[in-house]
Structures are given as structure tokens and as C-alpha cells.
Design a protein around this motif. Sequence first.
Motif, short mmCIF file in Angstrom:
data_model
loop_
_atom_site.label_atom_id
_atom_site.label_comp_id
_atom_site.label_asym_id
_atom_site.label_seq_id
_atom_site.Cartn_x
_atom_site.Cartn_y
_atom_site.Cartn_z
N THR B 185 0.84 -1.19 0.00
CA THR B 185 0.00 0.00 0.00
C THR B 185 0.88 1.24 0.00
OG1 THR B 185 -0.02 0.21 2.39
CG2 THR B 185 -1.69 -1.23 1.42
N ASP B 191 -0.84 -5.08 1.10
CA ASP B 191 -2.20 -4.75 0.68
C ASP B 191 -3.09 -5.95 0.96
OD1 ASP B 191 -4.57 -4.32 -0.73
OD2 ASP B 191 -3.53 -2.99 -2.15
N GLU B 193 -6.27 -6.49 0.77
CA GLU B 193 -7.28 -6.88 -0.22
C GLU B 193 -6.63 -7.57 -1.42
OE1 GLU B 193 -10.36 -7.01 0.60
OE2 GLU B 193 -9.68 -6.14 2.50
N LYS B 196 -5.86 -11.03 -0.37
CA LYS B 196 -7.05 -11.89 -0.33
C LYS B 196 -7.46 -12.32 -1.73
CE LYS B 196 -9.41 -10.47 3.94
NZ LYS B 196 -10.44 -9.56 4.50
N ALA B 197 -7.27 -11.40 -2.66
CA ALA B 197 -7.70 -11.70 -4.03
C ALA B 197 -6.91 -12.84 -4.64
CB ALA B 197 -7.57 -10.45 -4.90
N ASP B 220 -2.19 -5.52 10.00
CA ASP B 220 -3.20 -6.46 9.50
C ASP B 220 -2.74 -7.91 9.59
OD1 ASP B 220 -5.06 -4.55 8.90
OD2 ASP B 220 -4.28 -4.22 6.88
N ARG B 223 -5.29 -10.42 10.55
CA ARG B 223 -6.33 -10.57 9.52
C ARG B 223 -5.80 -11.34 8.31
NH1 ARG B 223 -8.22 -5.79 11.92
NH2 ARG B 223 -6.51 -4.60 11.00
#
Lengths: 493, 493, 456, 456
Positions: B185, B191, B193, B196-197, B220, B223
Motif C-alpha cells: 500500500t 495490501d 485486499e 485476499k484476491a 493487519d 487478519r
Amino acid sequence: LEEPLSFELGAEGKCGVDFDAADRAPAAGLSKFLRKAPPALPGLTEPEAVRHYTRLSRQNYAIDLGPFPLGSCTMKHNPRLNESMARLPGFADVHPLQPQTSVEGALEVIEQLADWLITLTGMASVAMSPKAGAHGELCGLLCIRAALDARGEERDVVLVPESAHGTNPATAAFAGFKVQSIPATPEGRVDLEALKAKLGPNVAGVMITNPNTCGLFEPDLKRIADAVHAAGGYVYCDGANFNAIVGKVRPGDLGVDAMHINLHKTFSTPHGGGGPGAGPVVLSEALAPFAPLPFVTRGADGTIHLVEEENRGEGHAQAFGRMVAFHGQMGMFTRALTYILSHGADGLRQVAEDAVLNANYVLRTCEDVLPAPFAKSGPCMHEALFSDAGLADGISTLDIAKGLIDEGFHPMTVYFPLVVKGAMLVEPTETESKAGLDRFIASLRSLAERAKAGDQSLHSAPHFAPRRRLDETLAARKPVLVWKGDAGEPAAS
Amino acid sequence: LEEPLSFELGAEGKCGVDFDAADRAPAAGLSKFLRKAPPALPGLTEPEAVRHYTRLSRQNYAIDLGPFPLGSCTMKHNPRLNESMARLPGFADVHPLQPQTSVEGALEVIEQLADWLITLTGMASVAMSPKAGAHGELCGLLCIRAALDARGEERDVVLVPESAHGTNPATAAFAGFKVQSIPATPEGRVDLEALKAKLGPNVAGVMITNPNTCGLFEPDLKRIADAVHAAGGYVYCDGANFNAIVGKVRPGDLGVDAMHINLHKTFSTPHGGGGPGAGPVVLSEALAPFAPLPFVTRGADGTIHLVEEENRGEGHAQAFGRMVAFHGQMGMFTRALTYILSHGADGLRQVAEDAVLNANYVLRTCEDVLPAPFAKSGPCMHEALFSDAGLADGISTLDIAKGLIDEGFHPMTVYFPLVVKGAMLVEPTETESKAGLDRFIASLRSLAERAKAGDQSLHSAPHFAPRRRLDETLAARKPVLVWKGDAGEPAAS
Amino acid sequence: MRYLPLTPADRTEMLARVGADSVDDLFVDVPEEARLSGPIEGLPMHASEMAVERHMTALAAKNLSAGSAPFFLGAGAYRHHVPASVDHLIQRGEFLTAYTPYQPEIAQGTLQVLFEFQTQVARLFGTDIANASMYDGSTACWEAILMAARVTRKGKAVLSGGLHPHYGEVVRTMARFTRDEIVSLGTELAAEPDDAAVIGAIDDATSCVVVQYPDVLGRIPDLAAIAEAAHARGALLVAVVTEPVALGLIEAPGALGADIVVGEGQSLGVGLQFGGPYLGLFGCREKFVRQMPGRLCGETVDAEGKRGFVLTLSTREQHIRREKATSNICTNSGLCALAFSIHLTLLGGEGLAQLAALNHARARAAFERLTRIPGVELLNSVYFNEATLILPRDAREVVQELAGRKVLGGVSLGRLFPVADGLGKGLLVAVTETTTDEDIETFATELESLLVGVPA
Amino acid sequence: MRYLPLTPADRTEMLARVGADSVDDLFVDVPEEARLSGPIEGLPMHASEMAVERHMTALAAKNLSAGSAPFFLGAGAYRHHVPASVDHLIQRGEFLTAYTPYQPEIAQGTLQVLFEFQTQVARLFGTDIANASMYDGSTACWEAILMAARVTRKGKAVLSGGLHPHYGEVVRTMARFTRDEIVSLGTELAAEPDDAAVIGAIDDATSCVVVQYPDVLGRIPDLAAIAEAAHARGALLVAVVTEPVALGLIEAPGALGADIVVGEGQSLGVGLQFGGPYLGLFGCREKFVRQMPGRLCGETVDAEGKRGFVLTLSTREQHIRREKATSNICTNSGLCALAFSIHLTLLGGEGLAQLAALNHARARAAFERLTRIPGVELLNSVYFNEATLILPRDAREVVQELAGRKVLGGVSLGRLFPVADGLGKGLLVAVTETTTDEDIETFATELESLLVGVPA
């Protein structure tokens, strides 16, 4: 890069040591003795201290970095094995007053070293406790005093050649003697006839350095000894230069009565920036009974005994007393014995031969560019002596010495012996390689050429050292011996 | 002063070691294997060797001389106690294949260190044998491979953020995985997201550095771990920067499955000019059964056992095999355990706090003169990241780095991480004093000012080092990797 | 705390400067639920140097160190006498506390040492070039197999049965994940090494054969014959040397045709260290240079034309090439390489030859004596300083019983080869210059007493 | 031979260059009959490092080292824990293998250390200045007496009965030859030191009184009162400190009026070393500077105005002044001074205070336990880390018997004072931070068992 003083780096309360907590407060009775505040000594944590001393160390020249040809100082390689042996807990972590049964190995080290020293010098006995060369000289002279006392004689003069180490007359005076000087011959030796002329019933003895401070062997030593003995005196030999002759000739065969041995010269214990040394004194039959306490003896059955005040008994009634607390420089004994065992009888002889060969090599490769006052007398021993006669006006020995620093070398001994003008006394020792000597010789020759040509830049040498020439006069005129920077008097910077 | 190569100094037949004589000739059967002549290796006597290496050492910068703020390398003080403990004969002079009854203390060192590492990281187990950080990464990925194998799954992708250490993708490839990159980021973090992608049934896991190579904590991480776990993958954490968080947070609490620990970073074993390191890998419950042989376990009765091939039995059937001969970097274990016991739980926490405080101090005292791309995101962890954006034309990070050399400092890590232009990654560590940091900061600020002003002399820095800038292109174009000077091809001089 | 220079006053002042109320403000990115509020419980607090020293010294005292007992272990780790100057020199802070020489202008000390080290290893191994060291012999062995695969573009390696079983284990473990094919020949109690079997196993798919020299049982393979057979099928010979001192007496593998020579350098300068850190040696033909793993130091010049040294060919390495690197190795074994290099410099070629001759002579003395024990036989036809004895019963038990009598009497083949049958009576015995006649006599007497019941 | 770099070829070439046929030509000045024709007979030849190491290690193993037994000896030599960094640093070749700093430009490392050392000693002792060290405490004590004579131009020294008997012996031995007058007060088993006797012995002929602080029995004299009495008669107070760690807890002698303070510095940095090398400390009032013995390092500037350090006031010294020197001392104890200085720098003032407090606390723990043994009494009313126990029988025998049980249980007064009556039951016991509770318990148990027959 500059390194501040530890006091400038440190801070109140910083500490590089952790402790268990004290589980008891000071006893009540101690209260009147307690100090009000801790000593005003700023501390450093370990990272800071390691860095401070590592950086400081790098401002030193050392034998580990290059040749250190200080005449009469015998700066030779210090083997690392010696260091590791001295650090064995059985030697390093032993108390001097432990019961003898718990220190038999330590006493054996002393005895074995003593035995080597006696055998190598051909003498009758050795006093191990003197702490350094000058202390050994003192021990030797006190033995002479004690022997004279035992004979009931009050001889109070000691003859000392003018080329002697400064310690010799100082020691004689310290031991209560009057010093009379003996001149040198033009060949750099003791004048035998002048010496004989001074002998008499008031002469306790003579102090002679052999090989002498001109780097020459005294060929008349035996004759000198015979004359002194005939006149009722004793012969003290300064053994600082024993490195040149170890294994080649035994001083005992030349009539010497006492000689100290600098373990840090001949036997390679490290000089440590100025000590500690160790100065055992070998003694003739005549002086042996007077050796100071304590000492170690080996009985007929091979067992080893420590003789101290409590057990000196009748057998050692003449021992003149104690020169130091405890037994002497044990840490140096372990190093010296390690060194001696490493070399053995053959290696020590080779040491002397290589030391003398290296010195003669320097002498013969430089005598065409630097005056060598005694070069015509024949070979030198372990050091080559030059003079600054013949250099361009105003350029002197000091400039050559400082110039050597810029060439990456430690200077030789300068202005000593006094009998030669602007003396430069070069002692390479046996642990310099030929290649290393060749580099040194090339630098010395180049400096001599520059000095003859009047290269004035030598006056300001060194240029590439951590410091330029230092103002010694200022230091002596207004001595600043301790840091007072935190008392409102900032140190010079 | 220049120091020749040992081959240029040495001479045939010179030797710095003495031997007892061999009392038996080579066996007749050996004759066909004998070499004709000794290896062409000139030797040095001990005085020459000590001088050679002492002089060479002085051409190095080192943590003992000053700050060494290489980001991500954690050059902290190396306590001397660690060195002396590692040299105790009971540790240093023990063979790896001695019977267990004769090495119980050594096994206990391994077990105690393992216990500390497990507790400090909040993990289930640790594999001690990896030899260095990259080897530990490999160990962790092999555990993941073994776990997937045990599940019968063929996942072949590992996700690696673009800011990762170069070892991460190399290790993943070495372990047979395909590497896919995850972007950062703008705030210098992974990053979430984007990550996750990429998750899916082909993803074996993710390799994340935390704190990351921008010197930032990955907020994060938990997460990320949850997402990866949900997708059936594992989380590898590069623990190179554990120094910043030891005692402050346990990676196990953040969902990490495997993390190597560089004992030479967090736990101060010396870097030694490039190793040896040691890279134990802590493992989660999920991966623990697959840890490689050998390992040390403590039984319920407190006794310690070494598990090897011969006694792995049923209990350790899933261990994936052996990564090295013997037990790993024992010498580093003793040092690390010594360090850990010295600091204790409180000290290690203080280590992290001081390391982070020192880095933030550098960040905040320099961000006005050097761009700090992530400074606005909040505090950094143990390292401060700057960029060369905004310097005068043509002056770059490399010039600042070489300029620091002339100021007496080692440069920071340069051009890494790649996500920042002309990155300068400064990691002071906790063992720098405030006064020392202030000097460093003053130098860095002055260089930044000079760089902004376009001082072209920076291009030719360093001026005061043993060497000026070296021609690396020449070295790579025509590699000269061994000396051939005595084969008629003189080395450049 | 003795290693932490910040004082409480410093911390307060610095926190103010960075604009934080407390140090925990600097850890805001750590999720609050994971943040530890104080020192981890159940662990001891900081301790004085004296207390730590006591703890570690007590642990060390629980080990029977090699110097305090008759000692005969080898099997890839040898006890040699290391001159005191070696350890002194490697402890100089400038060597000990330097990092990888990424800034060559202020790392010429380390770099020149590495250049000298590379030259020494190459000359010792008889190879053209060598790298700046690997982790240890076993990982160097695996790296050599990978490199052979890159060079030959083939993927099957043949391991001699004389390869150290730990090395074989490392190779098989790694290959299991990389899916390389490994053919491991069996180890048998034969007087001669398995040269014929190795040669027989080479086919056109073979990238390399891996042969230890001397082998793990102390036998000496005919490298020249194996090299010839390998080269004939387009395969490389990887020679593995676990006892570099042997190369003072027997021919260098490179001179016999080995294409890659790897080894364990621990014998010189490093010591036993319970197995680590050790020192991987790696030499090969010059033409393979860009396929080599590990750091390389190369000669170059500086801006003033002076000779200098740099790390080079880093385009092979992980920090530049990332997933396409020749290896993931990053750290080398720099300080061990320094120790090895100093020790070898002190020896020189002639000293190494003398040392090797002395090792062999001591070994002959030992095996002469040991084979006089009824029931004890020497397996090997030739050996350097290590060989295999065949005992009348399982050697594992014998080793344990000897240890009970404070004799460290070798390595049992049962421990080294736990799954191989028929090796159980084999005892690997190593002898070096450190082995005295008294050591041999004590060992022999105790062994005899164990085996045939003569009272010790 | 490993320490001799000349090769046979070098020797041949060099002999040719100097024009000699053989090396014996260079020894022509040695009378032929005295020249040895070969190595001295009956001595061993050169030996390998390994062989020498074995020999020395075997000798070392014959000693019971302090760290391997409960240890309670003091009497002028104390066992303290020395940080590992101290020994590491003093072994750096640049410190270890440098000479006396006669060329200050390339000896600033040694010189700055000496300047720091002098400052540390002066602050520790509470004196204005200090020198760069002497051989040891006992010789420093004698030098102090000589210096007091030079300063006061009087020749009679009064020695307290609390002065270490070896120190007294050294003084009396030397004075016998220099004809100085020494009044040695007797040593008695009293709870308090002999301050009154010392004061009573001062007369107008007295140059100085010599008082140990704490004294050899562990008692603490009232230096301020003695100083006042001495000064009233024109005499100096020479205070002797054999345990500098004490000065972390009790007031500095200089602050109490001592004019010269000497001491033994072995406690910090140096270790036990079986008695040497040790480190003589010497501080005094600034006005006496030109009467001081020993080397002095002073601050100055170089030609560029930078601060630097040199040896100074050498006009006092033997190499300049010859027979008129203030002392014949030449060598100092440089490396020990370095070790002391590093250790004290690591401690700092607060660390020294902590160390002293811990020593005292440990001693209290020990004497609490030991005086619970029936028949064992504590002589001292106060002590720092060492005190005198009165045993029910001769302490010499007890010490021997304890050693037989591997307990090093102090120094008997009978050994220290062989000719003094009435001291035989005194046992001097020292306790430091290195003494553990287990050490104390073992000592107490064994002592009790010896004295009252409780089984050990």
C-alpha cells in the motif's frame, strides 16, 4: 578520529556491570565510616566501553603491527600460546596464600622456570620474586650488601660504566651505595684498566651490562670479574640484553655473581604498554645464600616446598628478607616457561643467533649511509648503533625517528647510549623476517638520504600519526595529571 | 598502509606450526594415492601471520568501532561474555556424535534456548538445526510442504510481498514453489485486499516480513493470517526484524505458522564478516509435527533426549528429514542463550523498546532534511526509512552512504526496500547511546544539506577510507577469484 | 542493564523529541489485544554476568569434553590442535563484529581474507576456483548436486555408499521437495570402496556422481576412474572431502578429475563445537563460475588504481536475482572461513603435509594396537586417519559402555546407519595428531576388557 | 620453529651480506672457552604448541583453583568477578604488545588510558593526583615511606600493627639496607585497630605513619584522628588500601586527611594470579608531585594544538636523573593498570558502590552463619568484606584440614604472622560478590565438622 576521555563519554549512573541485589544493609557499626556519595567516576555500559578502548587501542603502534626496533628493549613477537596458558584457571585463579597442597602445580612452574634460568646462565641459584628488571637489579645489589654484611665489611662504592642503563646508578643509590663511573674505550667497551684502577677495599662491586648498551659483547668480562673478585668485590651483570647470547654463552662461566633477567625481553612476556615485567636474578654460589624470601626449593625426594618466613628455618637463615608481598610475577612465569619449553635448548640458541644476524644485517646494509661508530670493531651483537653525525645542519636523530613513524615503523631507541652523539640504537630481534627487515632498511636508508640532503620536512614529522609532535615542555611545566573537566575546568581540546 | 596477500608474504617451507615427528611412514597400500608434492600454499611463521591478520583487520569497520546502522541487519553490540561461554571446553570441544550421556549439558543448552524461543514467540515448537536465516526460511517452507503432503494437497504457489528480502522468493523457489508478488500500500504495508484476491486452492501460503522492510509493523497481520488459514494456506513470517518486538508481542498470537529467528540479529551472536548465522524456526501446532531431525525433547520426567534417525520412532514419524549434518549451530546457541539469560524477560522487552525509540529518534530528527516516505503514517519500528528524492541532481543515496564513511560511520542499508526510490534504511539498534546517535544524526544531517546544495565532492567519497570507490563492474566482467601471481600472472597492484 | 546505553533521562528526552508520551505510543500498530503489558511471565529477569557465567559453566561441566578423555570420534568432524593465535585473531573486534562486506571500502580486511581463503581452498582441492564458503559440508554437498543439474541440465544424482549418511539424508530430504532424482547406493562392510557400483550406476540421465574421499568408512576411492566413467556419460564428478587434512597426504580431487569438490572445513581452525558452526568448502572448474552458489570475492581496483577486493557476480544471488538465484544462501560462514584460512596460512603446504603424515602415523599406531585385541579386525585395506573396526559384537553398546568408562571410543556404524542391516559390528575410529600413546593404550585396554573380559 | 621467520636460505643470504662465513663469526667477542658449541645439554629441545600446552595444562590441573572450591581467602588479594570484556580488551595486540610510550605520537592509546587511570585512582583515593602505577601494593608502600622522608626530610616511619605483614616485611627489608628507621607496632587480637598506639608512637622525628584501611584483620582505623595527630607533629599519614572495592562503601582516605594513599589494585580487573603481576596504586597531594616515584602521564597539545598525552616530569626518573632519581623504578604495571581502568570504567562510581554494598552484604551473611558454630567468634566490631574469626584451636591446622576437604577456608594468622605469639587461633576470612550461599554453607558445615566433630 578523536576519542574523548571516558569521563567525557560517561554519565552518572551508567554502568556496564549488573549485580545481584545486596540482601543485607550495611552493619550499624559501619555508619560512621560510610562515604556520603559514590566516587565521582562516570561509568560506561559495555558497548560504550568496548568501543572506547577498541578505538583507543588503534592509536597505538605495537609489535603486532610492525617492527619495533627499540634498542635494549627487545620487542619481539609475543606468542599467543603464552597468553592462553597464563589464563588457565589453575594458574590465573589461584590465591598466593592457598595451602601448599593446593598449589603444587604453581610451585612447580616456578621451580621449572628457575631450573631453566639457572641452567641457561650457568649460575647456582635464582631469586624469582623481583617484579621487573630494575627490581632485579635491586635484589642483586641487596644480595651483595647482605654478603658484605655477613663478611662484616662496609664497602660502599659501586662502579658503573658510563654507558649503563639509567636504572643501574639509580638502583645502586637506592640500595645505599655511592656510584662511581667507569669510562668507555673508543671501541665502546668498558675500560679494563680504568676499572682496575678504581678497585679497592671500599668497592662493593661493579655493575656491567653485557652485551653492553653499544650492542657489543664485553670480551674482557671474565678478566673484569677476576679483578673484582680479587679485590673482594662482586660482579653484577645487567641482563637486559641476554637475548643476544642465550644458549651461546653462560654468564656464570664469565664470573658473574648476579644478573637479572627481563622475562619480558628474552622470554617474550608482553610489554603491555609499559609492564608488568618480571626480573628474576640468578646468583653465584657466593650470593645464593642471601636470596630473598619467598622461594621454591625441590627436595632430594623431588617434592617441592615453598620457603617463607614461617618455615625458613636454619637452612635459610641468611635470606635477606622479603622484597614483595607474595611470590613474584606468576603470570609472567607461566608465559616465560611456555616460551622456553616451546623453543627448547636448540630454539633458544637459534633465537640468539637470529637476533645477532638480524642486527648485523641492519648494521652492514646501512653503515654506508649512517655513521656507525663501532662498526669497524667487528660484528655487533643484537643491536646496531648509529649516530647522526654527518646529517645536514639542524637535522638530527629525533627527525629520523619521527620520519620512521611516517614510514609505518616504530623508531629505534634514540639518544642512548649517551657515549655516542645522537645515538640510534636499532634492535630488530629474531622475530623479524628478512623481507620485513628489507622494508625497514629501505625506509631507514631513504630517511638518511633525505636527512643528508637537508629535507626540512623531517622537522615536522610525523605527519601521518594520530598526533603531530607533542609539546613535552608544556606538559612538564604545568603538569596536568588528572582530568578536572567536570569541576568547571574544561580540559584542553 | 598496504598489506600484501599472504601468498606474497609467504615462502615455501615457512611454517607457523611445530609438530612431533611422525613415527611411522605411510602404509604401503597408500602409495598409489599419495600426492607428489605438498599443496602450493606458502606458509607464514606465527609472528608474520599475527601481523598480517592484525593489519588486515584494521582495514575493516566494525560494531566495536562505531555505529553500524545497516537496516534489517541489526548490528548490535556483541557481548564478550557470549564469546567466553562459547569457548568453554564443555561446549567447544565436544563432538556431535558423542554418546548422549556424555553431552547432556550441550543438549540442555539446546533445550533451554528452544524453550525461550518458543515462549518469546508464543509458538508450539521450534526447529533448531537451520544454519542461518535463509536456511530457516527453507525449513519453514519445507514444513509447509510436508504438511500439505500429509494433507495430500499439491498447492504450489507462495505469495510474497514485493518488499520482501531477496531470500524469500529465492527460498520459495528453492523449495519448489512458484512465487507470486503482492503489492504494498502507499503506507508501506501489505495490501490486504490484494492478498485476499490471490488466495485460492493453489496457494500454499504467504511469506511476510514483520516488522516489514519499511520498518513498519503490519497491523493487519492477524487478519492476513486468518484469511490465509481460511483458504487452507499457512503463514510464514520472516523474523529478521524480531529485534523490534521481542517481549512486546508474540508472533504466535498473530496467527503465524512458522518464523525463523536470526540468532545473529535479535540475539547478538557476532556477524563475523558474513556469518556464521543460525536460523531456528518456531512452528505452530499445525506445522510442529513436521520439524526436521535431529531435535531435542524433554521428557515428562525432565530428562532430555536427542531424537535422530535411529530413535525417531512412531512419535516423530512425520519429521520431514534432515537439513544438515549434526545438530545445528551449537556455538551460536551458547552465545544466544548467554545473551538471553543476561537480559531476561525484562531486558529483552527493554531491547525492543530502546531499539524502536532509537529509530524513531533518528526518524524525527532527520525527517526535515531527508524525505521519509512513511513518516506520516506514524511511528516506525526499529528502523527509519529515508529516500534520496529531493537531493541535488546527480547526487544519490550512494553518495550519502559513501559520505558517511568519511564521517567515521558505516553507511545504512541502501536501495532497499525496492518500494522506495533511493531507499536509505537506518537501524540504530538499542546498543547505541544517545550521545552516539546525536553524533551520527549530526553527520547525516550535514550530508543531507551538502547533498541538497549539490556538493559534488560527495561523488568521490570516501576519501578517508582504506580504499576509494572500487570498480565492481570490472570485478564482475573479468572475475579474478583466486590469486595466480606465482603462476607468472602478477596480480594487479 | 549492562548492554543498554540509554539512561532513563535519555529515554525521557528522546520520547519528548519524537513526540510520544510513552514508549508504548511507538507500538500503536501492534493490535492492542496482542500487546504484552509487561515481561512475559514465567521467564527469569535479567541476570548478572557472574550469574549467567555460573549457569553456563555448570551446563558445560555436564559434558565430557574431548580433551578430558581418550577420544577417537570422527565421522565427518575431527579434533585437531588449533594454534592459539587463530582464536586470538578471529576475536579481534574488527573481524568478529563486522557485517557482510557490502561496503568494500571499509571492509578490505574481510574481503582480502576471503580472496586468500578462496585461493587456499582452490589449491587444496585442486580446483580452478572456490567460493567464499557455505554453511557446512552437508549443505555444500546438496548445493553441488543442484549446481551439477544446472550445468548438465540433467536431474539424477548417484550417491556412493561411502558418502556420510547425514550428507545423504540431507540430499534425500531436499530432493524430496525439489523432486530431483537421487540414487543412493548401499553401504557395505567391504575392505574396498564401492567404485564399481558407482560407475555401474552412471547412465545418460545422470547429472553427477557424489563420492566421498576418503569415504565415511575411511576407505579411499579411485576418483580418477570414476571421473573418467562419469565424463564419458556427460556426468560430473562431485567429490566430497570431510577431512581436509587428508589432502596433505593424498592427491587433490581436482587433480584426479573431480569437477566440483565440496567439503567440510571444520578440521582446520574451527574445532568440534558439537557440530556447528562449521564451514562448507566449495570449489569447481572455472567455466562453471556463473552457476556457482554462494558468495564470491573478486579482485578489482579502486578509483586510484589500487588493488582491492569486492563481493562479485552477485547477479547469481538471491538479493539481486530473487527467485531465479543459484541458491537461497545469504549468510556464509565468514568467521569460520577466517579461522580456517589463518590455520592453513600458519601451516602452509609443507606444514599441512607434515600434519597429514603425523595423523596417518598416529592412526597406524592406533590400529596396530587395537587389532591386537582378540576378535577385533580392521576392515580397510588402506586408510588415512580413520578406519573401520569390526568388533565381535554390536558397536553401539560398546560405545556406550566405553563412555561409562570415560573413553570416547569412536562412532558406531549402527548410529550412523540406523536402518542398514549388517553394519552393527562396525566401529569407526578416528585418530589425529592429538591422540597420544596413552590415549591409545587406555582405549585398547578398556575395549579389550569389555570385549574379552580382561580386567581393566 | 614457529616463531622464527628466517629461513635457512635467508640466513645464508644474510650471512653473505654481512661478510661472515657462519653465524659463529658474529660471536667472535665471546671468549672461545666460554662459547657453547651446541644446545646446552640436559635440556629438552623445541616442542610443538600441543606438547607445551599439554605440559602446562597438566601443571595447572595440579592446583585447586579458586573457582572450583568454596573460597574465602583475602589478606591482600581478593577474588572478584571481572567482566569478560576486560580480558578481551587487554588482549588486543595494540595494547598487549606495545612498549612504554616513549614515542607519544603513536602511543596515544596507552597514554590516554594512563591519564584516565590516574584520574580514576585519584578520585577513588580522594587524592589530588596519582601516578601511572607501581609494581604492587607492597612496593608502593615502601616507595611512599621513602617519599615521605623526602618531603618531610625526616627518616622515621611508624607502621601500624594493622599493616599487612608482608608489606611490613618489605619495608623492614628495604630499610635495613637504606638505614631508615622503622617502628613496627605489634599486632594483637583486638576488636578495634591500634589507632591509639599509632598516635602514641608519633614524635617529632617521625616522617610518616603507615596505616592500612581496612587493616589486615579487617578492622577500620579512624584515619581522620591519626591524620590530625600526624600533621600536628609534622608527619605525613600514608594510608594503605589493599582492597579498593571497600572505597565504594567507606570514605576515601584522602578525604580523611591522608597525605599519600597507596594500595594494591588487583581487586579490579587483574585477578588472583597466584600473587602477580599485581598493580601498585599511588596517589598524593599535588604539592608533592616532584617528589613522586614512578611514571606520570600528563596532558599537553601537539603541534596542531590538539589535546594529547605524554609521559612527563621524567626529570624525577632514573633514565634522566640516574643516581639522583626519586626511585629506581622503570617498568610500571601498565597492562594491569589498563585492566583496572577498564573494570572501573564499566563499574562507574555507582557500580562500585553497588559492588561494595554487595560484598559487605555477602560478608554479613557469611559471618552470621560462621559465628553460629560453637566456639567460633568474630573478632571485629566492624568489617567491610573481610574479618577475623577466633577459632577454638590453631587456625593453621584448620586451614590445612579444610583444604583436604576441598574448601579454601581463609588465611590463618599463624601463616601471616609466624613470629607473633597469641595470634594462632585467628582465621582471616574474606567474602566477596563471588561467594554463594552454598559456598558459605559448605564452609560452615566442614568447619563445624572439623571443630566439633559433627559429621560432614
